[in-house]
Each structure stands twice: as structure tokens, then as C-alpha cells.
Scaffold this motif. Structure first.
Motif, short mmCIF file in Angstrom:
data_model
loop_
_atom_site.label_atom_id
_atom_site.label_comp_id
_atom_site.label_asym_id
_atom_site.label_seq_id
_atom_site.Cartn_x
_atom_site.Cartn_y
_atom_site.Cartn_z
N LYS A 171 1.24 -2.95 7.08
CA LYS A 171 -0.18 -2.61 7.23
C LYS A 171 -0.40 -1.35 8.06
O LYS A 171 -1.47 -0.77 8.02
CB LYS A 171 -0.93 -3.79 7.86
CG LYS A 171 -0.93 -5.03 6.99
CD LYS A 171 -1.72 -6.12 7.67
CE LYS A 171 -1.53 -7.46 7.06
NZ LYS A 171 -2.06 -7.75 5.81
N ASN A 172 0.59 -0.93 8.81
CA ASN A 172 0.43 0.22 9.70
C ASN A 172 0.75 1.55 9.03
O ASN A 172 0.71 2.59 9.69
CB ASN A 172 1.32 0.06 10.94
CG ASN A 172 0.92 -1.15 11.75
OD1 ASN A 172 -0.25 -1.53 11.76
ND2 ASN A 172 1.89 -1.77 12.40
N ARG A 173 1.07 1.55 7.77
CA ARG A 173 1.41 2.78 7.07
C ARG A 173 0.20 3.30 6.31
O ARG A 173 -0.71 2.56 5.95
CB ARG A 173 2.55 2.55 6.09
CG ARG A 173 3.82 2.14 6.76
CD ARG A 173 5.00 2.24 5.81
NE ARG A 173 6.17 1.57 6.34
CZ ARG A 173 7.02 2.11 7.18
NH1 ARG A 173 6.82 3.32 7.62
NH2 ARG A 173 8.06 1.44 7.61
N ALA A 174 0.22 4.59 6.04
CA ALA A 174 -0.85 5.20 5.25
C ALA A 174 -0.75 4.72 3.80
O ALA A 174 0.31 4.33 3.33
CB ALA A 174 -0.74 6.72 5.30
N LYS A 175 -1.89 4.75 3.13
CA LYS A 175 -1.94 4.22 1.77
C LYS A 175 -1.02 5.02 0.83
O LYS A 175 -0.36 4.44 -0.04
CB LYS A 175 -3.36 4.24 1.25
CG LYS A 175 -3.49 3.62 -0.11
CD LYS A 175 -4.93 3.42 -0.50
CE LYS A 175 -5.01 2.92 -1.91
NZ LYS A 175 -5.39 1.57 -2.02
N SER A 176 -0.94 6.33 1.00
CA SER A 176 -0.09 7.13 0.11
C SER A 176 1.39 6.79 0.31
O SER A 176 2.17 6.76 -0.65
CB SER A 176 -0.34 8.62 0.35
OG SER A 176 0.01 8.96 1.68
N VAL A 177 1.78 6.53 1.55
CA VAL A 177 3.17 6.16 1.83
C VAL A 177 3.47 4.79 1.24
O VAL A 177 4.54 4.57 0.65
CB VAL A 177 3.44 6.19 3.36
CG1 VAL A 177 4.82 5.67 3.68
CG2 VAL A 177 3.25 7.59 3.90
N LYS A 178 2.53 3.86 1.37
CA LYS A 178 2.72 2.53 0.80
C LYS A 178 2.85 2.59 -0.72
O LYS A 178 3.69 1.91 -1.31
CB LYS A 178 1.57 1.61 1.20
CG LYS A 178 1.64 1.23 2.67
CD LYS A 178 0.45 0.52 3.24
CE LYS A 178 -0.24 -0.49 2.44
NZ LYS A 178 -1.26 -1.24 3.19
N SER A 208 3.93 5.18 -2.43
CA SER A 208 5.23 5.81 -2.70
C SER A 208 6.36 4.80 -2.57
O SER A 208 7.26 4.74 -3.43
CB SER A 208 5.47 6.97 -1.75
OG SER A 208 4.50 7.97 -1.91
#
Length: 179
Positions: free
Chosen positions: A141-148, A150
């Protein structure tokens, strides 16, 4: 009659006091006593100031990498390759032209493999495992949406490629399997 250890223990306790039992003091060998006591009458053991070595724990990524490498070596059949010493790749002769063509998979034999066959199968298993790890990282949940996104797309692609290629390897290895 009690065992020898009990007789010494009962004879060592006298008058409510307990003495330590020393098996060397019970010996009647004079040479043993001389060799035991003589060197320490003129020699002094050194006072060593040794420090215990301090070890730092390896990072989590180092441990993960070592475990992944070990997993790759086990599923690739490194032990089989060392014991049996199969060739890296095989060869077959074309029926029509007579040309010799390289063969990577040993068809029809489930209990035998070429070295490249084991390494490629092991790589596909590791790729599938890394894909599952990437899918797990995509749920953070602590990651940015684009990283998730990817991580999720790379994880799904890795798992799908690993599954499709492993099934292709099985179909090459065992013709007519699951048909």
C-alpha cells in the motif's frame, strides 16, 4: 552391587560434605601424575586477550539472492549433472538430408537430461518464482500506483511466460503428454 560411579559418589560424601570426584586421582599410574603435574610446575599458560569476532547479519536481499541461487541450482539438476556428467547438448541426424542437428531436450526419457535442458527448466521455475514475488510487491500500500502496476504487470508476465514455457518443455520431453 551398585555401579562403579555410584560407589565413588557414595564414598565421596562423608559427614554431610560433598567432594568432587576426579577420575585422574583414582589412577595408580605414577607416570600419569608426573606428566600431569610436572609441566605446570615451571610453565605458565599464557593470558590470551582474544576478542570474539563480531558478525553482522547479511541484508535481506543477500539472503534472498542466495536462497534463489540455491533453488535454481537444485531444480536445474546440478547434482545430477555432476554425478552423471551428461553432455551439454545432444545431436540427431536428419532422416532426409543426413545433416546433424543439435538437440537441447532429451526426448522420451523422463529420468535423463542434457545440461542446457536442466538449466533452461530451472530458469523457468525461478522466473515463475520471481513473478510471484513481484505480484506480492504489487500489493504494498505504500508504493505509488504506477510502481504497483509495473510490478503487477511484470509479475503476471513472468508467471505466464514461465508456465507456457514449462508446458512446452514438458511436451517436447514427453511427446503426446496431456493431449
Amino acid at each position: 552391587m551398585p555401579p562403579k560411579s555410584e560407589t565413588h559418589a557414595s564414598s565421596a560424601t562423608t559427614g554431610g560434605t560433598t567432594a568432587q570426584f576426579d577420575p585422574a586421582s583414582d589412577s595408580i599410574d605414577l607416570m600419569f601424575h608426573i606428566l600431569k603435574a610436572l609441566p605446570f610446575s615451571f610453565l605458565r599458560p599464557p593470558r590470551l586477550r582474544l576478542k570474539l569476532p563480531t558478525f553482522t547479519l547479511p541484508s535481506a536481499m543477500t539472503v534472498y539472492s542466495l536462497i534463489l541461487l540455491t533453488y535454481f541450482m537444485v531444480v536445474s539438476g546440478i547434482v545430477y549433472d555432476v554425478i552423471v556428467e551428461p553432455p551439454g547438448i545432444g545431436s540427431t541426424q536428419d532422416r532426409f538430408t543426413g545433416a546433424v542437428k543439435p538437440v537441447v531436450f532429451l526426448p522420451g526419457r523422463v529420468n535423463g537430461q542434457y545440461i542446457i535442458e536442466g538449466l533452461s527448466s530451472g530458469f523457468m521455475f525461478v522466473l515463475g518464482g520471481v513473478g510471484i514475488v513481484l505480484l506480492d510487491l504489487a500489493l504494498d500500500k505504500n508504493r505509488a500506483k504506477s510502481v504497483k502496476v509495473s510490478y503487477a504487470s511484470a509479475g503476471v508476465a513472468s508467471v505466464v511466460i514461465s508456465y507456457v514455457m514449462s508446458m512446452l518443455f514438458v511436451r517436447i520431453k514427453i511427446p503426446g503428454y496431456l493431449r
